[in-house]
Design a protein around this motif. Sequence first.
Motif, PDB file in Angstrom:
ATOM      1  N   LYS A  19      -6.921  11.157  -0.481  1.00  0.00           N
ATOM      2  CA  LYS A  19      -7.796  11.501   0.808  1.00  0.00           C
ATOM      3  C   LYS A  19      -8.913  11.516   0.595  1.00  0.00           C
ATOM      4  O   LYS A  19      -9.842  11.209   1.437  1.00  0.00           O
ATOM      5  CB  LYS A  19      -6.883  13.007   0.997  1.00  0.00           C
ATOM      6  CG  LYS A  19      -7.549  13.432   2.552  1.00  0.00           C
ATOM      7  CD  LYS A  19      -7.104  14.759   2.812  1.00  0.00           C
ATOM      8  CE  LYS A  19      -7.550  15.297   4.061  1.00  0.00           C
ATOM      9  NZ  LYS A  19      -8.060  14.483   5.329  1.00  0.00           N
ATOM     10  N   ARG A  21     -10.435   9.730  -1.612  1.00  0.00           N
ATOM     11  CA  ARG A  21     -10.917   8.380  -1.943  1.00  0.00           C
ATOM     12  C   ARG A  21     -11.528   8.415  -3.591  1.00  0.00           C
ATOM     13  O   ARG A  21     -12.470   7.886  -3.641  1.00  0.00           O
ATOM     14  CB  ARG A  21     -11.842   7.724  -1.108  1.00  0.00           C
ATOM     15  CG  ARG A  21     -11.288   7.604   0.332  1.00  0.00           C
ATOM     16  CD  ARG A  21     -12.034   6.806   1.086  1.00  0.00           C
ATOM     17  NE  ARG A  21     -12.215   5.414   1.126  1.00  0.00           N
ATOM     18  CZ  ARG A  21     -11.306   4.755   1.818  1.00  0.00           C
ATOM     19  NH1 ARG A  21     -10.314   5.340   2.281  1.00  0.00           N
ATOM     20  NH2 ARG A  21     -11.346   3.563   1.794  1.00  0.00           N
ATOM     21  N   LYS A  85      -7.469  -4.193  -4.301  1.00  0.00           N
ATOM     22  CA  LYS A  85      -6.726  -4.218  -3.024  1.00  0.00           C
ATOM     23  C   LYS A  85      -5.621  -3.094  -3.054  1.00  0.00           C
ATOM     24  O   LYS A  85      -5.447  -2.101  -1.812  1.00  0.00           O
ATOM     25  CB  LYS A  85      -5.978  -5.575  -2.940  1.00  0.00           C
ATOM     26  CG  LYS A  85      -5.359  -5.773  -1.644  1.00  0.00           C
ATOM     27  CD  LYS A  85      -4.396  -7.097  -1.490  1.00  0.00           C
ATOM     28  CE  LYS A  85      -3.577  -7.085  -0.471  1.00  0.00           C
ATOM     29  NZ  LYS A  85      -2.538  -8.578  -0.544  1.00  0.00           N
ATOM     30  N   GLN A  87      -5.625  -0.391  -4.628  1.00  0.00           N
ATOM     31  CA  GLN A  87      -6.013   1.028  -4.644  1.00  0.00           C
ATOM     32  C   GLN A  87      -6.614   1.455  -3.244  1.00  0.00           C
ATOM     33  O   GLN A  87      -6.656   2.455  -2.542  1.00  0.00           O
ATOM     34  CB  GLN A  87      -7.309   1.134  -5.610  1.00  0.00           C
ATOM     35  CG  GLN A  87      -8.001   2.355  -5.885  1.00  0.00           C
ATOM     36  CD  GLN A  87      -8.950   2.408  -6.669  1.00  0.00           C
ATOM     37  OE1 GLN A  87      -9.869   1.746  -6.693  1.00  0.00           O
ATOM     38  NE2 GLN A  87      -9.043   3.320  -7.902  1.00  0.00           N
ATOM     39  N   MET A  88      -7.199   0.566  -2.440  1.00  0.00           N
ATOM     40  CA  MET A  88      -7.481   0.639  -0.925  1.00  0.00           C
ATOM     41  C   MET A  88      -6.279   1.074  -0.099  1.00  0.00           C
ATOM     42  O   MET A  88      -6.677   1.708   0.781  1.00  0.00           O
ATOM     43  CB  MET A  88      -8.201  -0.810  -0.497  1.00  0.00           C
ATOM     44  CG  MET A  88      -9.517  -1.089  -1.049  1.00  0.00           C
ATOM     45  SD  MET A  88     -10.896   0.616  -1.224  1.00  0.00           S
ATOM     46  CE  MET A  88     -11.061   0.616   0.920  1.00  0.00           C
ATOM     47  N   ARG A  89      -5.343   0.270  -0.447  1.00  0.00           N
ATOM     48  CA  ARG A  89      -4.005   0.593   0.267  1.00  0.00           C
ATOM     49  C   ARG A  89      -3.606   1.986   0.132  1.00  0.00           C
ATOM     50  O   ARG A  89      -3.085   2.688   0.931  1.00  0.00           O
ATOM     51  CB  ARG A  89      -2.527  -0.353  -0.122  1.00  0.00           C
ATOM     52  CG  ARG A  89      -2.788  -1.688   0.315  1.00  0.00           C
ATOM     53  CD  ARG A  89      -1.745  -2.654  -0.040  1.00  0.00           C
ATOM     54  NE  ARG A  89      -0.346  -2.021   0.270  1.00  0.00           N
ATOM     55  CZ  ARG A  89       0.358  -1.737  -0.568  1.00  0.00           C
ATOM     56  NH1 ARG A  89       0.427  -2.337  -1.870  1.00  0.00           N
ATOM     57  NH2 ARG A  89       1.785  -1.289  -0.334  1.00  0.00           N
ATOM     58  N   PHE A  91      -5.790   4.466  -0.879  1.00  0.00           N
ATOM     59  CA  PHE A  91      -6.800   5.269  -0.095  1.00  0.00           C
ATOM     60  C   PHE A  91      -6.430   5.623   1.272  1.00  0.00           C
ATOM     61  O   PHE A  91      -6.905   6.414   2.423  1.00  0.00           O
ATOM     62  CB  PHE A  91      -8.300   4.719  -0.317  1.00  0.00           C
ATOM     63  CG  PHE A  91      -8.707   5.068  -1.558  1.00  0.00           C
ATOM     64  CD1 PHE A  91      -8.440   5.761  -2.567  1.00  0.00           C
ATOM     65  CD2 PHE A  91      -9.662   4.084  -2.348  1.00  0.00           C
ATOM     66  CE1 PHE A  91      -8.753   6.145  -3.709  1.00  0.00           C
ATOM     67  CE2 PHE A  91     -10.293   4.216  -3.476  1.00  0.00           C
ATOM     68  CZ  PHE A  91      -9.773   5.500  -4.286  1.00  0.00           C
ATOM     69  N   ASN A  92      -6.150   4.285   2.238  1.00  0.00           N
ATOM     70  CA  ASN A  92      -5.890   4.282   3.517  1.00  0.00           C
ATOM     71  C   ASN A  92      -4.635   4.907   3.884  1.00  0.00           C
ATOM     72  O   ASN A  92      -4.593   5.109   5.169  1.00  0.00           O
ATOM     73  CB  ASN A  92      -6.028   2.819   3.960  1.00  0.00           C
ATOM     74  CG  ASN A  92      -7.554   2.452   3.704  1.00  0.00           C
ATOM     75  OD1 ASN A  92      -8.442   3.156   3.816  1.00  0.00           O
ATOM     76  ND2 ASN A  92      -7.491   1.021   3.420  1.00  0.00           N
ATOM     77  N   PHE A  93      -3.488   4.927   3.128  1.00  0.00           N
ATOM     78  CA  PHE A  93      -2.417   5.574   3.360  1.00  0.00           C
ATOM     79  C   PHE A  93      -2.405   6.984   3.633  1.00  0.00           C
ATOM     80  O   PHE A  93      -3.348   7.688   2.876  1.00  0.00           O
ATOM     81  CB  PHE A  93      -1.310   5.384   2.390  1.00  0.00           C
ATOM     82  CG  PHE A  93       0.015   5.552   2.735  1.00  0.00           C
ATOM     83  CD1 PHE A  93       0.711   4.702   3.594  1.00  0.00           C
ATOM     84  CD2 PHE A  93       0.635   6.760   2.479  1.00  0.00           C
ATOM     85  CE1 PHE A  93       2.169   4.973   3.977  1.00  0.00           C
ATOM     86  CE2 PHE A  93       1.758   7.061   2.669  1.00  0.00           C
ATOM     87  CZ  PHE A  93       2.747   6.024   3.531  1.00  0.00           C
ATOM     88  N   ASP A  94      -1.839   7.635   4.852  1.00  0.00           N
ATOM     89  CA  ASP A  94      -1.600   9.035   5.003  1.00  0.00           C
ATOM     90  C   ASP A  94      -0.760   9.762   4.157  1.00  0.00           C
ATOM     91  O   ASP A  94       0.277  10.084   4.753  1.00  0.00           O
ATOM     92  CB  ASP A  94      -1.692   9.149   6.431  1.00  0.00           C
ATOM     93  CG  ASP A  94      -2.128  10.696   7.079  1.00  0.00           C
ATOM     94  OD1 ASP A  94      -2.218  11.482   6.065  1.00  0.00           O
ATOM     95  OD2 ASP A  94      -2.024  10.915   7.950  1.00  0.00           O
ATOM     96  N   TRP A  95      -1.068  10.284   2.981  1.00  0.00           N
ATOM     97  CA  TRP A  95      -0.151  10.698   2.157  1.00  0.00           C
ATOM     98  C   TRP A  95       0.062  12.086   2.488  1.00  0.00           C
ATOM     99  O   TRP A  95       1.340  12.761   2.220  1.00  0.00           O
ATOM    100  CB  TRP A  95      -0.931  10.697   0.634  1.00  0.00           C
ATOM    101  CG  TRP A  95      -0.956   9.570  -0.020  1.00  0.00           C
ATOM    102  CD1 TRP A  95      -2.146   8.714   0.086  1.00  0.00           C
ATOM    103  CD2 TRP A  95       0.249   8.797  -0.512  1.00  0.00           C
ATOM    104  NE1 TRP A  95      -1.871   7.433  -0.464  1.00  0.00           N
ATOM    105  CE2 TRP A  95      -0.693   7.173  -0.890  1.00  0.00           C
ATOM    106  CE3 TRP A  95       1.525   8.710  -0.494  1.00  0.00           C
ATOM    107  CZ2 TRP A  95       0.396   6.394  -1.512  1.00  0.00           C
ATOM    108  CZ3 TRP A  95       2.110   7.797  -1.028  1.00  0.00           C
ATOM    109  CH2 TRP A  95       1.624   6.631  -1.735  1.00  0.00           C
TER     110      TRP A  95
END
Length: 117
Positions: A19, A21, A85, A87-89, A91-95
């Motif tokens: 969340k 990053r 790539k 790592q960005m996925r 960061f962008n996922f709503d864990w």
Amino acid sequence: MTRSERASQIWAVLALAAKNRQSLTYGILSKLTGVPAAGLGQLLEPIQSYCIFHKLPPLTILIVQQESGLPGSGFTGAQATEYAKDQMRVFNFDWLEHGNPQPEKLEEAVRLHPSNG
């Protein structure tokens, strides 16, 4: 405390890091959890297996070695050429929305899809 119970606790730390990053070194994760850095690999496997089994971004990619800034040798959740790539996925996922899997679900994932490289 069982491996999967400890992995569930580590999941929460990783979800917060995602969340924000951030990646974390094994040393930092060790200090946050009280688990020696050398023992973290076996605790990360349930998280890695769960992510692979449920086709989630590889949450354990956030744990990196101090020297290289890359995941350790046990990380099998992504190809080395895809680290940035993936790592960005992560960061962008709503864990936080996904929630923290219960220890039994993490252990089941290891049983169904062992992933310790």
